[in-house]
Write a protein that holds these residues in place. Structure first.
Motif, PDB file in Angstrom:
ATOM      1  N   ASN B  45      15.114 -12.546   8.259  1.00 19.14           N
ATOM      2  CA  ASN B  45      15.604 -13.827   8.834  1.00 19.14           C
ATOM      3  C   ASN B  45      16.137 -14.603   7.405  1.00 19.14           C
ATOM      4  O   ASN B  45      15.527 -14.830   6.746  1.00 19.14           O
ATOM      5  N   LEU B 111       3.713 -23.074  14.864  1.00 21.67           N
ATOM      6  CA  LEU B 111       4.885 -23.798  15.453  1.00 21.67           C
ATOM      7  C   LEU B 111       5.673 -23.876  14.309  1.00 21.67           C
ATOM      8  O   LEU B 111       5.408 -24.386  13.180  1.00 21.67           O
ATOM      9  N   ILE B 112       6.981 -23.748  14.286  1.00 23.07           N
ATOM     10  CA  ILE B 112       8.053 -24.174  13.471  1.00 23.07           C
ATOM     11  C   ILE B 112       8.467 -25.705  13.548  1.00 23.07           C
ATOM     12  O   ILE B 112       8.485 -26.091  14.529  1.00 23.07           O
ATOM     13  N   MET B 173       7.692 -13.280  19.235  1.00 20.95           N
ATOM     14  CA  MET B 173       8.796 -12.873  17.896  1.00 20.95           C
ATOM     15  C   MET B 173       8.651 -11.661  17.015  1.00 20.95           C
ATOM     16  O   MET B 173       8.654 -11.711  15.841  1.00 20.95           O
ATOM     17  N   ASP B 214      10.469  -8.222  21.286  1.00 25.26           N
ATOM     18  CA  ASP B 214      11.077  -9.072  22.134  1.00 25.26           C
ATOM     19  C   ASP B 214      12.460  -9.399  21.316  1.00 25.26           C
ATOM     20  O   ASP B 214      13.156 -10.446  21.830  1.00 25.26           O
ATOM     21  N   SER B 216      13.260 -11.052  18.809  1.00 28.09           N
ATOM     22  CA  SER B 216      13.296 -12.305  18.029  1.00 28.09           C
ATOM     23  C   SER B 216      12.820 -12.168  16.682  1.00 28.09           C
ATOM     24  O   SER B 216      11.725 -11.685  16.590  1.00 28.09           O
ATOM     25  N   MET B 217      13.484 -12.728  15.665  1.00 26.59           N
ATOM     26  CA  MET B 217      12.963 -12.404  14.467  1.00 26.59           C
ATOM     27  C   MET B 217      12.264 -13.756  13.806  1.00 26.59           C
ATOM     28  O   MET B 217      12.971 -14.514  13.841  1.00 26.59           O
ATOM     29  N   THR B 219      10.655 -16.429  11.171  1.00 24.53           N
ATOM     30  CA  THR B 219      11.000 -17.171   9.719  1.00 24.53           C
ATOM     31  C   THR B 219       9.777 -16.812   8.656  1.00 24.53           C
ATOM     32  O   THR B 219      10.007 -17.274   7.781  1.00 24.53           O
ATOM     33  N   GLU B 260       2.671 -10.940  23.402  1.00 26.48           N
ATOM     34  CA  GLU B 260       2.568 -11.747  24.372  1.00 26.48           C
ATOM     35  C   GLU B 260       3.084 -11.323  25.857  1.00 26.48           C
ATOM     36  O   GLU B 260       4.075 -11.062  26.125  1.00 26.48           O
ATOM     37  N   TYR B 375       5.258 -13.246  30.026  1.00 23.06           N
ATOM     38  CA  TYR B 375       6.146 -13.573  28.918  1.00 23.06           C
ATOM     39  C   TYR B 375       6.790 -14.593  28.978  1.00 23.06           C
ATOM     40  O   TYR B 375       6.961 -15.513  28.290  1.00 23.06           O
ATOM     41  N   ASN B 379       5.827 -18.308  26.870  1.00 26.34           N
ATOM     42  CA  ASN B 379       6.843 -18.661  26.210  1.00 26.34           C
ATOM     43  C   ASN B 379       7.885 -19.844  26.454  1.00 26.34           C
ATOM     44  O   ASN B 379       8.428 -20.486  25.525  1.00 26.34           O
TER      45      ASN B 379
END
Lengths: 384, 384
Positions: B45, B111-112, B173, B214, B216-217, B219, B260, B375, B379
């Motif tokens: 990413n 969490l981002i 992710m 899923d 999703s990549m 960070t 998840e 899922y 999410n």
């Protein structure tokens, strides 16, 4: 307000018995002229249904007399038998309309991988031909529905006296290079084939091609434009392109709002890209990210997931420069937290995401949906 | 059976109070030598968390004394303050272990977009240093969990007397170019840095890089390998690469099984591709298709959706030649219906999809999960 609003068209929608529900499942659209100009756009999927292969072939002439459409079966992944069935459908239609099979496009939608019941379908073609009327557009729109909950019709009128009309079906597999769908567009403007083709290309590029509901690309996507010239009015090229684009955007938004199991209509606008293709790529990365889509379902303005999805793209940008707004609140500034996320109101169906890359002049918008319990439910039970 | 099984390592896992749940959230791994060889792989990413930027920098030396890890916050998209916080974490760890900050890697997960609470984190570093023991690997594995339901540990032993051990966290992710995860690998084999780096590259390529839960990549993805040389045994290069790959595959499967909300562990093997990259691309297209994934959740062997997903790839193949098997039943042959789909048993958690392209000698396997109600639920509620 449908495909029979422009003059020079007849249409019908009938029940052949292809759907277990007993709802209408066959539609026919006839161009009664004087022109028979036609253009088409098709799925980018390399696994193409038999009717797509057939219609791509017959459209090389740039002319069509009619389009015969069925729901209740996609006739995709059906081998040589499937192609023969499409051919027979076109032959039957041509015989009834007094034209050649090469003047008849065929569209199918429904489950992939099963042969169509031709013993029901061919009598359905007869019924559809017998039912043709000058105001049958809405019946045709209803007959091509699959998991759609409402029929999609639209019209745009020119002050010059001509109009463009359309019907569409969508619901699932709505993705790029045409969403999953069948669309028939009609016009009574006088246009030549090169203009019809160019206008359709532009209209698709800024409408259906910008729709990415679930990232899944169908085997059957088809958009056809038929021009009858029956208004007698020659269309100005720019005005025609503009009207057709407006029509296709209208239909695209109807598809979006009726996408399977969705609770949000989401527009993702990327600005500040070096070129338009970069903006499209970044917006598509965000539109396809399941973590972004589930967060939207939960009405959670999770900009961190949006930024992570932006980071997957190959478009040039500086991660420490990106701003992100959700419904007008810039909750991410310069790649970090901006305004408080609790200022974002996500209660409504419409969600607007703005992503500013600060890397150039280009922008683009992709429309998508959230990922909901109902999406999972509907799509885990579809063929069973 | 963890990272402290190889000799020459201490580890710990403690509670600093970063998680609202009050569960352990800080881990420390120390390489007590005699070697300090290290190698790493990081997220693809382009939006990288502060600890990823830091650790990539310090790893340019090819040496590490320690890794300090926290859950309860990703420290991603946190700007200059976030990077300063990572630096301060490394400084504090180095001070306690009597080394330089440049010898300390930092990993964060959670969490981002939020700053880490350094008033809790720095005392946590002290507690983690005080708790270091020669059998603390499992405590470290527990302290890096986020939505993981079980801690992930693994070991592979060589007959030559050395071993490789690992811990991992995953859960969401989970996508390409490393799934979303933190992984620390240790070995007491005597290896030089070029071998450590090459072995880690190969091991990741055939394990974590083939996991696509899923799409999703993250960070923050980080995989670190520390070599102490404490067994005194020099590793044969091929044997070391093979052992490390086996270890990483073990951990990758643990991540997959605990993804998840998943109810199925799905392997997608594409054979008959022209080159391996084509096989990977086709398998990834299928692994990421939400319509395939929801069908699997519904235990529906919907090969039409699989074929439609294959058709999205750019790899060369003939759509009329493709065969597809689900759990050993070839339900699609030559691009059309094959054996009856009701022969397919999808009751268990393991699902095996085989796709034969008949276009060459290469093959590859991607591991993924289904797309379930849980899922969506997990999410859509994660940050709220």
């Amino acid at each position: 307000m449908t495909i029979t609003t422009p003059k020079g068209f007849k249409a019908s929608g009938v029940t052949a018995g292809l759907k277990a529900s007993g709802k209408p499942d066959m539609a026919l659209v006839e161009n009664t002229g004087p022109l028979q100009v036609a253009a088409g756009r098709f799925t980018g999927n390399r696994v193409k249904a038999a009717p797509v292969k057939w219609t791509q072939q017959v459209l090389t002439t740039g002319k069509l007399k009619a389009v015969i459409l069925n729901s209740g079966g996609a006739n995709a992944c059906t081998g040589a038998q499937g192609f023969q069935n499409t051919h027979a459908t076109a032959e039957k239609t041509a015989e009834l309309l007094g034209c050649g099979a090469v003047e008849v496009a065929v569209c199918s939608t429904g489950l992939i991988g099963e042969q169509l019941p031709m013993d029901k379908l061919l009598p359905g073609v007869e019924a559809a031909a017998a039912a043709l009327t000058a105001d049958g557009g809405e019946q045709a729109a209803a007959a091509i529905m699959t998991t759609d909950t409402v029929a999609k019709n639209a019209v745009v009128r020119s002050p010059a006296g001509w109009s463009v009309g359309g019907i569409a079906k969508g619901a699932g597999m709505l993705a790029p290079g045409l969403a999953t769908m069948l669309v028939v567009l009609t016009t009574d403007a006088v246009v030549d084939q090169p203009l019809a083709d160019a206008a359709l290309g532009t209209a698709c590029r800024y409408s259906f091609d910008r729709l990415d509901s679930d990232g899944s690309m169908s085997t059957n996507d088809t958009v056809l434009l038929l021009a009858s010239g029956a208004s007698g009015g020659e269309a100005d090229a720019d005005e025609f392109i503009s009207a057709l684009t407006e029509l296709c955007k209208d239909l695209a938004h109807q598809l979006l709002s009726d996408a399977e199991g969705s609770t949000k209509d989401v527009s993702i606008t990327v600005s500040g890209a070096a070129v338009e293709d970069d903006a499209v790529e970044v917006a598509r990365c965000v539109a396809r990210d399941n973590l972004v889509k589930t967060a939207l379902f939960g009405s959670d303005p999770n900009w961190g997931r949006i930024l992570a999805a932006v980071g997957v793209s190959k478009a040039p940008f500086d991660a420490d420069a990106v701003d992100v707004a959700v419904n007008g609140v810039w909750i991410c500034k310069a790649g970090a937290a901006g305004e408080p996320r609790d200022l974002v109101d996500l209660k409504g169906r419409e969600v607007k995401i703005d992503i500013q890359l600060h890397n150039g002049p280009a922008s683009a918008t992709i429309w998508t949906n959230d990922l909901s319990h109902d999406y999972v439910h509907e799509n885990s039970a579809y063929s069973t």
